[in-house]
Design an enzyme around this catalytic site. Sequence first.
Site, PDB file in Angstrom:
ATOM      1  N   CYS A  74      -4.542  -3.232   4.452  1.00 54.34           N
ATOM      2  CA  CYS A  74      -4.068  -2.729   5.747  1.00 54.34           C
ATOM      3  C   CYS A  74      -5.126  -2.710   6.860  1.00 54.34           C
ATOM      4  CB  CYS A  74      -3.449  -1.347   5.541  1.00 54.34           C
ATOM      5  SG  CYS A  74      -2.316  -0.919   6.864  1.00 54.34           S
TER       6      CYS A  74
ATOM      7  N   GLU B  60       0.868  -1.187   0.000  1.00 51.05           N
ATOM      8  CA  GLU B  60       0.000   0.000   0.000  1.00 51.05           C
ATOM      9  C   GLU B  60       0.907   1.240   0.000  1.00 51.05           C
ATOM     10  OE1 GLU B  60      -1.954   0.750   3.745  1.00 51.05           O
ATOM     11  OE2 GLU B  60      -3.615   1.804   2.781  1.00 51.05           O
TER      12      GLU B  60
ATOM     13  N   LYS C  98     -10.398   0.467  -0.851  1.00 50.75           N
ATOM     14  CA  LYS C  98     -10.251   0.255   0.600  1.00 50.75           C
ATOM     15  C   LYS C  98     -11.453   0.838   1.346  1.00 50.75           C
ATOM     16  CE  LYS C  98      -6.940   1.152   4.345  1.00 50.75           C
ATOM     17  NZ  LYS C  98      -5.642   1.804   4.663  1.00 50.75           N
TER      18      LYS C  98
HETATM   19  N1  LIG Z   1      -2.370   2.107   6.529  1.00 48.83           N
HETATM   20  C1  LIG Z   1      -3.209   1.356   7.256  1.00 48.83           C
HETATM   21  O1  LIG Z   1      -4.411   1.289   7.045  1.00 48.83           O
HETATM   22  C2  LIG Z   1      -2.615   0.466   8.269  1.00 48.83           C
HETATM   23  C3  LIG Z   1      -2.585   0.999   9.616  1.00 48.83           C
HETATM   24  C4  LIG Z   1      -2.586  -0.182  10.527  1.00 48.83           C
HETATM   25  C5  LIG Z   1      -1.929   0.127  11.806  1.00 48.83           C
HETATM   26  C6  LIG Z   1      -2.111  -0.934  12.791  1.00 48.83           C
HETATM   27  S1  LIG Z   1      -3.808  -1.138  13.109  1.00 48.83           S
HETATM   28  C7  LIG Z   1      -3.882  -0.335  14.638  1.00 48.83           C
HETATM   29  C8  LIG Z   1      -2.491  -0.120  15.095  1.00 48.83           C
HETATM   30  N2  LIG Z   1      -2.179   1.276  15.175  1.00 48.83           N
HETATM   31  C9  LIG Z   1      -1.020   1.545  14.622  1.00 48.83           C
HETATM   32  O2  LIG Z   1      -0.435   2.653  14.688  1.00 48.83           O
HETATM   33  N3  LIG Z   1      -0.539   0.467  14.013  1.00 48.83           N
HETATM   34  C10 LIG Z   1      -1.455  -0.645  14.100  1.00 48.83           C
END
Ligand SMILES: NC(=O)CCCC[C@@H]1SC[C@@H]2NC(=O)N[C@@H]21
Length: 477
Positions: free
Chosen positions: A191, A58, A157
């Site tokens: 993600c 992504e 998404k």
């Molecule tokens: N770009 C995205 O959509 C991915 C982000 C996912 C991050 C994961 S999910 C919850 C947690 N918080 C974060 O900072 N990292 C983890």
Amino acid sequence: LDTYTAAVYEHSVILAKNPLKPVSSEEALKLMDENMDVLEEAIKSAAKQGAHIIVTPEGGIYGFGFTRGTLYPYLEDIPDPQVNWIPCTDPERFGSSPVQKRLSCLARHNSIYVVANIGDKKPCNSTDPKCPGDGHYQYNTDVVFDSDGKLVARYHKFNLFMIEQLQYDSPKEPEPVTFTTPFGKFGLFTCFDVLFHDPAVTLVSKLHVDTILFPTAWINVLPHLTAIEFHSAWAMGMRVNFLASNIHLPSRNMTGSGIYAPDGSRAYYYDLESMNGHLLVAELDSHPSRSPSYLPSVNWSLYATTVETFTQDYNFTGSIFFDEYTFSELHNEAGNLTVCQKDLCCHLNYRMTEKREDERYVLGAFDGLHVVEGEYYLQICTLLKCGSTDLQTCGEAVTTAHTHFDSFSLSGTFSTNYVFPEVLLSGVRLAPGEFQVLSDGRLISQNRTPQPVLTVTLFGRWYEKDPPNSHTHSIIL
Ligand SMILES: NC(=O)CCCC[C@@H]1SC[C@@H]2NC(=O)N[C@@H]21
């Protein structure tokens, strides 16, 4: 084909110098070509190694951190794959599409399926009451080109992560996207989607895909949400293959990609030291559910609800990623322990190789709504190493340990059947083949762990308890 070769590329993305500054479409394409130059080498190398499909991350083509306006020059109109389009041979059919053309040609010239993440724009007008003020929707989009270069999948998404909501629109409904190949049925999502029911769980439980394709830009959060840990656990909990391709940006704590099968990892990469990208290639079953080693489904609360409660020792509270856990310490070299919070009781039976004075471990339980950086309801049983010998540090991020376990068995009285089993070892390492899940819901290991233990966790997602539209809510820190 009974098996196939999968590749994922962890890409050290070249970012826009200032993503808040407007650029021309020529400048935008220049940056995207620089990134695609690197992806091209990875695609060629994967194809040479016999890979049938490669997943890229992504944000792997233009990065992130834009506003809605500054993102616009990077977007292309991506048609519905039903139009039967090979951009490589017919690039002007839907207007200017240089990025789709290049990706399609990379797939075609190397005879490999290519999965990439780019931006889609869709004009709208005032007849649509939801049409944004600037007259178009913009979507964070995964695309798949088959080995002839044909566009075979487009996924918008659904669960946007925090400030991404300033760049992109979320589709009105989640769109479960699948496509079929000679090496199995594939579904894709992106993600933050992995923490929610739709479209992720639907792809597996209703549409019965064999493999999930997962472009991600994942920021690691110890102890439970490190990329390799959570993504391998999702593959095991949902009993599918899972191809996770992350951005490589150690300065932002982004690393961790893998090729995961339901019974564990086939290949993974986690490296905060190197600045370079990394290609993983491994063989997978095309239809894991038809394999003789495919285990029957798990009743996650069966053992824990029938077992007698183990000794309940002195309990105390502590915080993990802003959630308040109930903890109980593992005082002895071996023992049985129970800790409860609300409806969830967690049981642990364990034996350490040696009880060290300089390391403390706790068993923790959490049953509640997580509200920071997204809202989602969790039920978690976790064994973990505390930050130091001070019990107030239990739940802090820890990356090294010295205590091996000769055996453990962890279970919980879960109200959900969506439970993801995590085992993370010292140095942020996985333990493929070193533990198993029994059909009564016990996560067990009967051998000495190959490295000391950071955490052993049953990460339960209770989707039905999520508040309505919780995926759009976030407290940003
Ligand atoms: N770009 C995205 O959509 C991915 C982000 C996912 C991050 C994961 S999910 C919850 C947690 N918080 C974060 O900072 N990292 C983890």
